[in-house]
Design a protein around this motif. Structure first.
Motif, PDB file in Angstrom:
ATOM      1  N   MET A   1       0.848  -1.202   0.000  1.00  0.00           N
ATOM      2  CA  MET A   1       0.000   0.000   0.000  1.00  0.00           C
ATOM      3  C   MET A   1       0.878   1.244   0.000  1.00  0.00           C
ATOM      4  SD  MET A   1      -2.812   1.263   2.808  1.00  0.00           S
ATOM      5  CE  MET A   1      -3.947  -0.083   2.435  1.00  0.00           C
ATOM      6  N   VAL A   2       0.560   2.169  -0.886  1.00  0.00           N
ATOM      7  CA  VAL A   2       1.315   3.409  -0.991  1.00  0.00           C
ATOM      8  C   VAL A   2       0.963   4.315   0.181  1.00  0.00           C
ATOM      9  CG1 VAL A   2       1.789   5.433  -2.416  1.00  0.00           C
ATOM     10  CG2 VAL A   2       1.301   3.239  -3.509  1.00  0.00           C
ATOM     11  N   THR A   3       2.006   4.892   0.818  1.00  0.00           N
ATOM     12  CA  THR A   3       1.797   5.745   1.987  1.00  0.00           C
ATOM     13  C   THR A   3       2.169   7.193   1.667  1.00  0.00           C
ATOM     14  OG1 THR A   3       4.051   5.452   2.831  1.00  0.00           O
ATOM     15  CG2 THR A   3       2.394   3.800   3.474  1.00  0.00           C
ATOM     16  N   ILE A   4       1.888   8.076   2.630  1.00  0.00           N
ATOM     17  CA  ILE A   4       2.261   9.484   2.489  1.00  0.00           C
ATOM     18  C   ILE A   4       3.768   9.625   2.360  1.00  0.00           C
ATOM     19  CG2 ILE A   4       2.469  11.621   3.847  1.00  0.00           C
ATOM     20  CD1 ILE A   4      -0.367  11.331   4.689  1.00  0.00           C
ATOM     21  N   LYS A   5       4.503   8.782   3.084  1.00  0.00           N
ATOM     22  CA  LYS A   5       5.976   8.834   3.008  1.00  0.00           C
ATOM     23  C   LYS A   5       6.460   8.510   1.594  1.00  0.00           C
ATOM     24  CE  LYS A   5       6.984   7.801   7.857  1.00  0.00           C
ATOM     25  NZ  LYS A   5       7.650   6.869   8.794  1.00  0.00           N
ATOM     26  N   ASP A   6       5.800   7.549   0.928  1.00  0.00           N
ATOM     27  CA  ASP A   6       6.171   7.203  -0.446  1.00  0.00           C
ATOM     28  C   ASP A   6       5.926   8.386  -1.373  1.00  0.00           C
ATOM     29  OD1 ASP A   6       6.783   4.574   0.341  1.00  0.00           O
ATOM     30  OD2 ASP A   6       4.688   3.969   0.104  1.00  0.00           O
ATOM     31  N   VAL A   7       4.798   9.043  -1.204  1.00  0.00           N
ATOM     32  CA  VAL A   7       4.471  10.209  -2.030  1.00  0.00           C
ATOM     33  C   VAL A   7       5.476  11.321  -1.781  1.00  0.00           C
ATOM     34  CG1 VAL A   7       2.744  12.003  -2.484  1.00  0.00           C
ATOM     35  CG2 VAL A   7       2.011   9.643  -2.099  1.00  0.00           C
ATOM     36  N   ALA A   8       5.795  11.547  -0.502  1.00  0.00           N
ATOM     37  CA  ALA A   8       6.744  12.603  -0.144  1.00  0.00           C
ATOM     38  C   ALA A   8       8.108  12.352  -0.776  1.00  0.00           C
ATOM     39  CB  ALA A   8       6.862  12.692   1.375  1.00  0.00           C
ATOM     40  N   ALA A   9       8.559  11.101  -0.734  1.00  0.00           N
ATOM     41  CA  ALA A   9       9.864  10.762  -1.307  1.00  0.00           C
ATOM     42  C   ALA A   9       9.882  11.006  -2.811  1.00  0.00           C
ATOM     43  CB  ALA A   9      10.196   9.298  -0.994  1.00  0.00           C
ATOM     44  N   LYS A  10       8.827  10.614  -3.501  1.00  0.00           N
ATOM     45  CA  LYS A  10       8.770  10.790  -4.954  1.00  0.00           C
ATOM     46  C   LYS A  10       8.681  12.267  -5.333  1.00  0.00           C
ATOM     47  CE  LYS A  10       6.545   9.097  -9.152  1.00  0.00           C
ATOM     48  NZ  LYS A  10       7.863   8.651  -9.712  1.00  0.00           N
ATOM     49  N   ALA A  11       7.937  13.041  -4.532  1.00  0.00           N
ATOM     50  CA  ALA A  11       7.763  14.460  -4.842  1.00  0.00           C
ATOM     51  C   ALA A  11       8.912  15.313  -4.327  1.00  0.00           C
ATOM     52  CB  ALA A  11       6.449  14.961  -4.246  1.00  0.00           C
ATOM     53  N   GLY A  12       9.767  14.729  -3.461  1.00  0.00           N
ATOM     54  CA  GLY A  12      10.899  15.481  -2.924  1.00  0.00           C
ATOM     55  C   GLY A  12      10.493  16.499  -1.875  1.00  0.00           C
ATOM     56  N   VAL A  13       9.495  16.135  -1.055  1.00  0.00           N
ATOM     57  CA  VAL A  13       9.032  17.034   0.006  1.00  0.00           C
ATOM     58  C   VAL A  13       8.906  16.250   1.306  1.00  0.00           C
ATOM     59  CG1 VAL A  13       7.776  18.512  -1.610  1.00  0.00           C
ATOM     60  CG2 VAL A  13       6.590  16.583  -0.515  1.00  0.00           C
ATOM     61  N   ASN A  14       8.598  16.956   2.384  1.00  0.00           N
ATOM     62  CA  ASN A  14       8.394  16.293   3.667  1.00  0.00           C
ATOM     63  C   ASN A  14       6.994  15.684   3.719  1.00  0.00           C
ATOM     64  OD1 ASN A  14      10.910  17.060   4.743  1.00  0.00           O
ATOM     65  ND2 ASN A  14      10.089  19.088   5.273  1.00  0.00           N
ATOM     66  N   PRO A  15       6.807  14.601   4.487  1.00  0.00           N
ATOM     67  CA  PRO A  15       5.468  14.026   4.652  1.00  0.00           C
ATOM     68  C   PRO A  15       4.443  15.043   5.155  1.00  0.00           C
ATOM     69  CG  PRO A  15       7.117  12.495   5.468  1.00  0.00           C
ATOM     70  CD  PRO A  15       7.841  13.764   5.138  1.00  0.00           C
ATOM     71  N   SER A  16       4.889  15.984   5.989  1.00  0.00           N
ATOM     72  CA  SER A  16       3.963  17.002   6.499  1.00  0.00           C
ATOM     73  C   SER A  16       3.438  17.886   5.370  1.00  0.00           C
ATOM     74  CB  SER A  16       4.642  17.866   7.560  1.00  0.00           C
ATOM     75  OG  SER A  16       5.775  18.541   7.008  1.00  0.00           O
ATOM     76  N   THR A  17       4.274  18.105   4.348  1.00  0.00           N
ATOM     77  CA  THR A  17       3.850  18.901   3.192  1.00  0.00           C
ATOM     78  C   THR A  17       2.755  18.171   2.424  1.00  0.00           C
ATOM     79  OG1 THR A  17       6.027  19.913   2.978  1.00  0.00           O
ATOM     80  CG2 THR A  17       4.596  19.991   1.043  1.00  0.00           C
ATOM     81  N   VAL A  18       2.921  16.852   2.282  1.00  0.00           N
ATOM     82  CA  VAL A  18       1.902  16.046   1.608  1.00  0.00           C
ATOM     83  C   VAL A  18       0.577  16.143   2.370  1.00  0.00           C
ATOM     84  CG1 VAL A  18       1.232  13.737   0.857  1.00  0.00           C
ATOM     85  CG2 VAL A  18       3.615  14.467   0.662  1.00  0.00           C
ATOM     86  N   SER A  19       0.652  16.077   3.694  1.00  0.00           N
ATOM     87  CA  SER A  19      -0.564  16.181   4.516  1.00  0.00           C
ATOM     88  C   SER A  19      -1.258  17.519   4.308  1.00  0.00           C
ATOM     89  CB  SER A  19      -0.214  16.017   5.995  1.00  0.00           C
ATOM     90  OG  SER A  19       0.275  14.715   6.256  1.00  0.00           O
ATOM     91  N   ARG A  20      -0.451  18.593   4.232  1.00  0.00           N
ATOM     92  CA  ARG A  20      -1.048  19.916   4.032  1.00  0.00           C
ATOM     93  C   ARG A  20      -1.643  20.056   2.633  1.00  0.00           C
ATOM     94  NH1 ARG A  20       3.425  21.672   7.200  1.00  0.00           N
ATOM     95  NH2 ARG A  20       4.600  22.328   5.360  1.00  0.00           N
ATOM     96  N   VAL A  21      -1.041  19.383   1.651  1.00  0.00           N
ATOM     97  CA  VAL A  21      -1.602  19.394   0.296  1.00  0.00           C
ATOM     98  C   VAL A  21      -2.956  18.681   0.286  1.00  0.00           C
ATOM     99  CG1 VAL A  21      -1.321  18.534  -2.064  1.00  0.00           C
ATOM    100  CG2 VAL A  21       0.619  19.589  -0.890  1.00  0.00           C
ATOM    101  N   LEU A  22      -3.051  17.586   1.017  1.00  0.00           N
ATOM    102  CA  LEU A  22      -4.324  16.846   1.107  1.00  0.00           C
ATOM    103  C   LEU A  22      -5.425  17.704   1.711  1.00  0.00           C
ATOM    104  CD1 LEU A  22      -3.028  13.354   2.284  1.00  0.00           C
ATOM    105  CD2 LEU A  22      -4.114  13.870   0.097  1.00  0.00           C
ATOM    106  N   LYS A  23      -5.036  18.630   2.591  1.00  0.00           N
ATOM    107  CA  LYS A  23      -6.007  19.542   3.211  1.00  0.00           C
ATOM    108  C   LYS A  23      -6.182  20.816   2.399  1.00  0.00           C
ATOM    109  CE  LYS A  23      -4.628  17.937   7.800  1.00  0.00           C
ATOM    110  NZ  LYS A  23      -3.964  18.345   9.069  1.00  0.00           N
TER     111      LYS A  23
END
Length: 344
Positions: A1-23
């Motif tokens: 299962m793909v996680t926020i950490k996987d997305v963050a690594a691919k996008a080159g950002v912190n996991p917290s940034t991915v969370s803020r994008v989701l919001k």
């Protein structure tokens, strides 16, 4: 299962940034949002709905409030089906779902809305009608629940966001078009004298006739299930001998055409018709109906966008009256009497 950490690594950002994008946090730049969303798409990441709801406090669901089903045909009205489809598609594009509140009476509709709110099943509502005495609107205002009205500004104009057409202008435009085609005796027909839309279009009809110096008439009621109403209608038509009718909607117009045919009155040879909504029925039979396209897609999309703004930024004030432009569709149901008079 793909996680926020996987997305963050691919996008080159912190996991917290991915969370803020989701919001959809405004502190994140559009460029970063696009990069993160692209990574989500490429990885096939699907946000955990339960986690999102816990983090944001949102249900990611909106309530769509239909008017009371006072007639068996109301649910089959093309307007409601088309705007339901538009709002559902627009909601899906924004990761929201749609629930429907409806009932046979205003009391039943109100109870549905209250239940959906008490059970925290929705974040806000879109009301698909306008009524000055609407208990649903009063309840939502009293409880500070986000909502938008698709319909005429009728009460609380400074407190509510309305998305609507200029129905008075449509009624006036219908009169002007008929007058330019040589029609001087014009009547207005509706299946509901109490609805705000009918009243607004009728007021436009009165404004149009007054400006042109021709006689207006009280709105006529068409109810195919009431023999007395039908008798009064045909008696008035025979007495007034109009050359044209402005009819509240496409379905009513088609049924009225069928009714008139029983009295050997054909459209447009004996009587012309202009109607509203430009539904699929407007070109179902000949003559094709001259009608107004009320731009239902824009009404639905605009109402949802304004509701989502209210939901996502509750601290900001969102009160607007948005007018969606209409398009006049000239077809076969209006006879040009000026050509006829020139030939004579």
């Amino acid at each position: 299962m793909v996680t926020i950490k996987d997305v963050a690594a691919k996008a080159g950002v912190n996991p917290s940034t991915v969370s803020r994008v989701l919001k959809n946090n405004t502190s994140i730049s559009q460029k970063t949002k696009e990069r993160v969303r692209k990574a989500m798409q490429e990885l096939g990441y699907v946000p955990n709905a339960a986690a999102q709801m816990l983090a944001s406090g949102l249900t990611y669901n909106i309530g769509l409030v239909f008017p009371p089903l006072v007639t068996p045909d109301r649910l089959s009205e093309p307007f409601f089906m088309r705007i339901l489809t538009t709002i559902t598609n627009e909601a899906r594009a924004n990761d929201f779902t749609v629930s429907i509140a409806m009932g046979e009476s205003m009391g039943e509709v109100e109870e549905q809305v209250k239940l959906m709110h008490r059970q925290k099943r929705v974040d806000g509502f879109i009301i698909l009608y306008s009524d000055a005495n609407d208990p649903v609107r009063r309840y939502l205002l009293a409880n500070n629940i986000p909502f938008v009205v698709v319909g005429a500004p009728e009460g609380f104009e400074n407190d509510i966001t309305y998305v609507n057409n200029d129905n008075q202008l449509m009624g006036k435009t219908a009169v002007t078009h008929l007058y330019e085609k040589g029609h001087k005796k014009i009547l207005f027909v509706t299946d509901d004298k109490t609805s705000e839309v009918a009243m607004e279009r009728y007021f436009g009809y009165v404004r149009g006739t007054t400006k042109l110096g021709i006689r207006s008439h009280e709105a006529l009621l068409f109810d195919r299930n009431d023999p007395q109403v039908l008798e009064e209608l045909i008696e008035t038509i025979h007495k007034e001998n109009p050359t044209a009718l402005i009819v509240i909607g496409d379905i009513v117009a088609i049924r009225l055409m069928q009714f008139l045919s029983f009295y050997n009155l054909s459209v447009p040879d004996d009587i012309s018709i202009i109607t509203f909504n430009n539904s699929i029925y407007s070109k179902l039979i000949h003559p094709y109906l001259t009608t107004f396209d009320v731009n239902i897609s824009s009404l639905g999309q605009t109402s949802l966008r304004h509701l989502l703004e209210k939901i996502k930024t509750p601290a900001e004030v969102h009160r607007e009256s948005v007018i969606v432009p209409f398009i006049f569709k000239e077809r076969e149901s209006v006879r040009n009497l000026t050509k006829f008079s020139q030939i004579k």
